[in-house]
Design a protein around this motif. Structure first.
Motif, PDB file in Angstrom:
ATOM      1  N   GLU A  24       0.272   6.723  -8.021  1.00  0.00           N
ATOM      2  CA  GLU A  24       1.072   5.184  -9.109  1.00  0.00           C
ATOM      3  C   GLU A  24       0.229   4.504  -9.756  1.00  0.00           C
ATOM      4  N   ARG A  25      -1.460   3.825  -9.435  1.00  0.00           N
ATOM      5  CA  ARG A  25      -1.699   3.330 -10.550  1.00  0.00           C
ATOM      6  C   ARG A  25      -2.214   4.018 -10.602  1.00  0.00           C
ATOM      7  N   GLN A  29       0.278  10.480  -0.813  1.00  0.00           N
ATOM      8  CA  GLN A  29       1.536  10.142  -1.458  1.00  0.00           C
ATOM      9  C   GLN A  29       2.894  10.968  -0.286  1.00  0.00           C
ATOM     10  N   ASP A  53      -3.791   7.837  -7.176  1.00  0.00           N
ATOM     11  CA  ASP A  53      -3.178   7.771  -5.660  1.00  0.00           C
ATOM     12  C   ASP A  53      -1.959   8.093  -6.153  1.00  0.00           C
TER      13      ASP A  53
END
Length: 848
Positions: free
Chosen positions: A630-631, A576, A628
């Motif tokens: 995000e998802r 990230q 991650d």
């Protein structure tokens, strides 16, 4: 002088025996006379608590940063007198200051005022050692085990038992000495002991999940010698995921722990393995009606030892059900065509958070229980229940090479491999409809670590460690329900999680009031989740992340009563490109010798998580994933912990309160798409909170030991897409009461323990909370053993009865749910895991 003036002295007999004194002189005080006599013989003294401590005038000192001021330094290591085994995290009280040892039992202390040190050394399960030493480096202290196996021994001394709760807030320390005397299989399962501690969930028998202080499965970490065990199944707390023969020290961190621990938002169980016997070969063998466990250790060179251990399950030696006096009282006598299958109605407990059973649906429940046991379940209408006996196999092995150099350095290589698998099938008729169901699961776990601990000449220490862990879980089901609108439902699922770590840690004693621990390293994680439904592959979930981490903790002695530990940890995600700062702080205040208070606060991040994955048929599996950002979000939690601790004359009591908040909960559900064979995936994001208070009361009387613990807590969760407000989380249990007593009559040992739980919440479709009452949990176990120590070997034999009163209990969650290819079908199969029934166990242990 001692008799005439009632003076107290402490000295080395051998040192003073070489000195002859003749003098005819008058002095104004005893102190002046003593100073004159000692100075003539290159000796000096210090007055400590009314005692004149005599020692050589030359002492090792180091100059401090203050001009003209000299500091005295002492360092040393602590080990077992009988085997040479180092004693990690031992407690050392030096001139009134609490000093912590590292995982190799080493410590360093600096004093600006004293050159002679009074030490009080204790470790769980060992006799407390009180001694006076002069300043110097690499002192070696040896403790005697409280259960030292010789023909006869009389010891009048305080014993540090195998349980302590006052080191830091939220911390419980133990070793396997006390676990060996608890009901079980005589295999000293460390989880038999941990499940009786407040805050560690015992109801529902989910020890492999380590549900601590309201945390979810996968949010707590189990590590052995630095490598992570992601989780194998175990036989209802009797086959521990960690072989008790290789356990030396157990540290349970329920929350609010320091900056050196990272990667989890829940609790930690940190286990240090034995180094092996460096004096002589040692063999231990334990045989019971379910497993065999063997361990061997031998010196392979000077200060070098090799240790190996192996466990294996096998079929029962006898039919447990034939010994069950409650059989026929609690169980229905109705049977199906399958031998010894009782029919009853199961509890509406659902293990599926997204497609749970609807109360209006008819369903068949197949109860999974390792071993030859036949549990029953609470009654509910419109339900048929079939009990199955799965084939179950578990085996694991440990190998460790460890040694020490002449300069005091130590090193080790530790390896682990484990395998468990079970399978069961149902070929029968349910409500006049033919039914075919087969399921099997196989889990493979590997772990390895290596470390080198460097001891510098000034007493400071550096530890280098490398570790690797791997878990592969394969699950397969074949589901054929012959009914209009339903087709065969076959699924294959595989979940792999890997982890590697490279770490360095430094222990620096800066001054009398400051000791610094700092370190850092690199951690890498990767995962795969593959799913095949009816020969059609679903989306593969996979990812990997590398983290750069660092931390520092300063232990500040503000005075002899108040200690402050500020700390800071960071994790930088290369995936990230983001930094995660995690400040932490703890404090303890010694009100008096018997009473102490403590407080801690901290922020915690987790970069892997175990999340629910639900397929389009309603089947679910908990799967390890990499966050991650995000998802899959990176969970973040805040811990607040405060406690008070009392300990005097064998009696101790503690109370701890906590509050945890967490953001970044994640679940994924798949549903039938618009086109045949097509799936839709939906992600759910949520947050949680947990608050509670733990009470623990312990009493030691001679060789006997007893404690009672009580936990009052509440755990809620909130997923905005499917909820309008906070509601009880699946692991929410409001009350849990646990007690244990161990009566040790030297050769005969009697013990018993009891667990009561108020029950878990029940869910209906779409995570709607059911109004049904929670199912309470209670279990009472007893044990009796006899030990004998002939000249050449030691022997212990005995029996335990688990769930003496055959109480019906249901595990916290189900395992499998299916309704063919249609979640709206009237016929729904739910497989629940029931807890252990009335189970007598015999064992025999031999060691030499």
């Amino acid at each position: 002088m001692r008799e005439k003036y009632a003076l107290k002295f402490s000295f080395d007999d051998k040192l003073l025996a070489r000195i002859k004194v003749r003098i005819n002189k008058k002095f104004s005080s005893p102190a002046k006379a003593l100073e004159y006599l000692l100075r003539q013989n290159a000796l000096t003294y210090q007055l400590q608590d009314g005692v004149y401590v005599i020692y050589p005038a030359m002492a090792l000192s180091t100059k401090s940063s203050s001009v003209g001021k000299w500091d005295s330094k002492i360092s040393g290591s602590i080990s077992d007198k009988t085997s040479g085994e180092t004693l990690p995290n031992a407690s050392v009280l030096i001139n009134g200051y609490n000093v912590s040892c590292d995982e190799m039992g080493r410590f360093t202390f600096i004093s600006a005022n004293d050159s002679v040190f009074g030490l009080r050394i204790s470790h769980l399960g060992y006799l407390v050692k009180d001694t006076l030493v002069k300043s110097g480096m690499q002192h070696k202290f040896q403790l005697i085990p409280a259960s030292y196996k010789i023909k006869e021994v009389t010891v009048v001394h305080q014993v540090e038992k195998s349980l302590r709760t006052t080191e830091l807030p939220g911390v419980i320390r133990a070793n396997n000495l006390i676990a060996n005397n608890l009901p079980g299989n005589g295999n000293a399962s460390v989880f038999n002991f941990l499940r009786l501690m407040p805050g560690f969930l015992a109801s529902g028998e989910q020890s492999q999940s380590m549900l601590i202080w309201g945390c979810y499965e996968g949010q707590s970490q189990l590590s052995v010698d630095g490598y992570t065990l992601f989780g194998l199944k175990n036989f209802n707390d009797n086959i521990s995921p960690v072989n008790p023969y290789i356990v030396k020290d157990i540290k349970l961190l329920k929350g609010g722990y320091g900056a050196q621990y990272g990667g989890r938002v829940g609790g930690m169980v940190d286990i240090t393995g034995i180094d092996g016997n460096t004096y002589k070969p040692e063999v231990k063998v334990n045989l019971n009606n379910l497993t065999v466990n063997a361990m061997a250790s031998t010196p392979v060179g000077k200060n070098l030892s090799l240790t190996g251990a192996f466990r294996q399950t096998f079929y029962n030696l006898y039919d447990i059900e034939k010994l069950n006096p409650f059989r026929g009282d609690n169980h229905s006598t109705t049977t199906t065509s399958r031998t010894n299958q009782s029919l009853t109605a199961p509890n509406q407990q659902s293990g599926n958070d997204f497609q749970p059973n609807n109360a209006s649906q008819k369903r068949a429940a197949a109860i999974e229980q390792p071993g030859n046991n036949t549990p029953s379940a609470p009654t509910q209408s419109n339900t048929t229940s079939v009990y199955l006996y799965p084939d179950y196999m578990f085996r694991d092995g440990n190998l460790k090479l460890s040694g020490r150099t002449n300069g005091g350095d130590s090193y080790f290589v530790s390896m682990y491999g484990g395998l468990d698998k079970f399978d069961y099938s149902l070929k029968d008729s349910i409500n006049n409809s033919p039914y075919n169901f087969d399921a099997n699961q196989k889990s493979t776990q590997w772990g390895a670590s290596s470390g080198y601990n460097k001891l510098w000449q000034n007493g400071n220490r550096t530890a280098f460690n490398v570790a690797y862990s791997f878990l592969d879980v394969n699950a397969q089901t074949t589901n054929n329900l012959s009914s209009p609108g339903n087709e065969s439902g076959n699924s294959k699922k595989e979940n792999i999680i890997r982890e590697y770590k490279i770490q360095a840690e430094n222990y620096f004693t800066l001054s009398e009031k400051h000791s610094l621990v700092f370190g850092g390293g690199i951690t890498g994680n990767s995962y795969n989740y593959d799913e095949i439904l009816n020969s059609k592959a679903e989306e593969t979930l996979k990812n990997d992340v590398q983290l750069l981490n660092g931390y520092a903790t300063d232990q500040i002695y503000l005075n002899r009563s108040l200690t402050l530990k500020p700390g800071l940890r960071f994790d930088y995600s290369f995936l990230q490109h983001q930094m995660y700062w995690q400040p932490r702080i703890s404090m303890n205040y010694q009100i008096c010798d018997a009473l102490k208070t403590a407080f801690s606060w901290g922020k915690y991040n987790q970069f892997i998580a175990k999340n629910y994955v639900v397929d389009k048929f309603g089947n679910y599996q908990m799967a390890w994933m990499v966050s991650d950002g995000e998802r899959i979000p990176v969970p973040a939690a805040y811990h607040w912990v405060a406690g008070g601790y009392f300990n005097k004359s064998g009696f101790s009591a503690s109370v701890e309160g906590y509050y945890k908040s967490i953001d970044g909960l994640y679940r994924v559900a798949r549903s039938q798409g618009q086109n045949p064979g097509q799936s839709q995936t939906k992600n759910y994001y949520g947050q949680g909170r947990s608050a509670g208070v733990d009470f623990l009361v312990k009493q030691q009387y001679g060789r006997h030991y007893a404690w009672v613990s009580y936990s009052l807590s509440k755990t809620d969760e909130f997923f905005p897409d499917i909820m309008t407000k906070y509601q009880s989380a699946p692991q929410d249990q409001r009350q849990e009461l646990k007690s244990a007593v161990i009566l040790d009559f030297k050769r005969w040992i009697c013990s018993a323990n009891y667990v009561y739980g108020s029950g878990f919440p029940e869910y209906m479709r779409n995570l709607e909370l059911s109004s049904a009452a929670r199912n309470k949990y209670n279990r009472f176990d007893i044990s009796l053993s006899y030990r004998l120590a002939p000249k050449r070997f030691n022997m212990q034999t005995g029996f335990s009865i688990l769930n003496l009163f055959d109480t019906d209990n249901v595990k916290m969650s189900g395992l499998f749910q299916n309704s063919g290819n249609s979640v709206s079908s009237e016929k729904v199969l739910s497989i629940y895991s029931h807890t252990i029934p009335f189970t007598p166990m015999l064992y025999f242990e031999l060691s030499f």
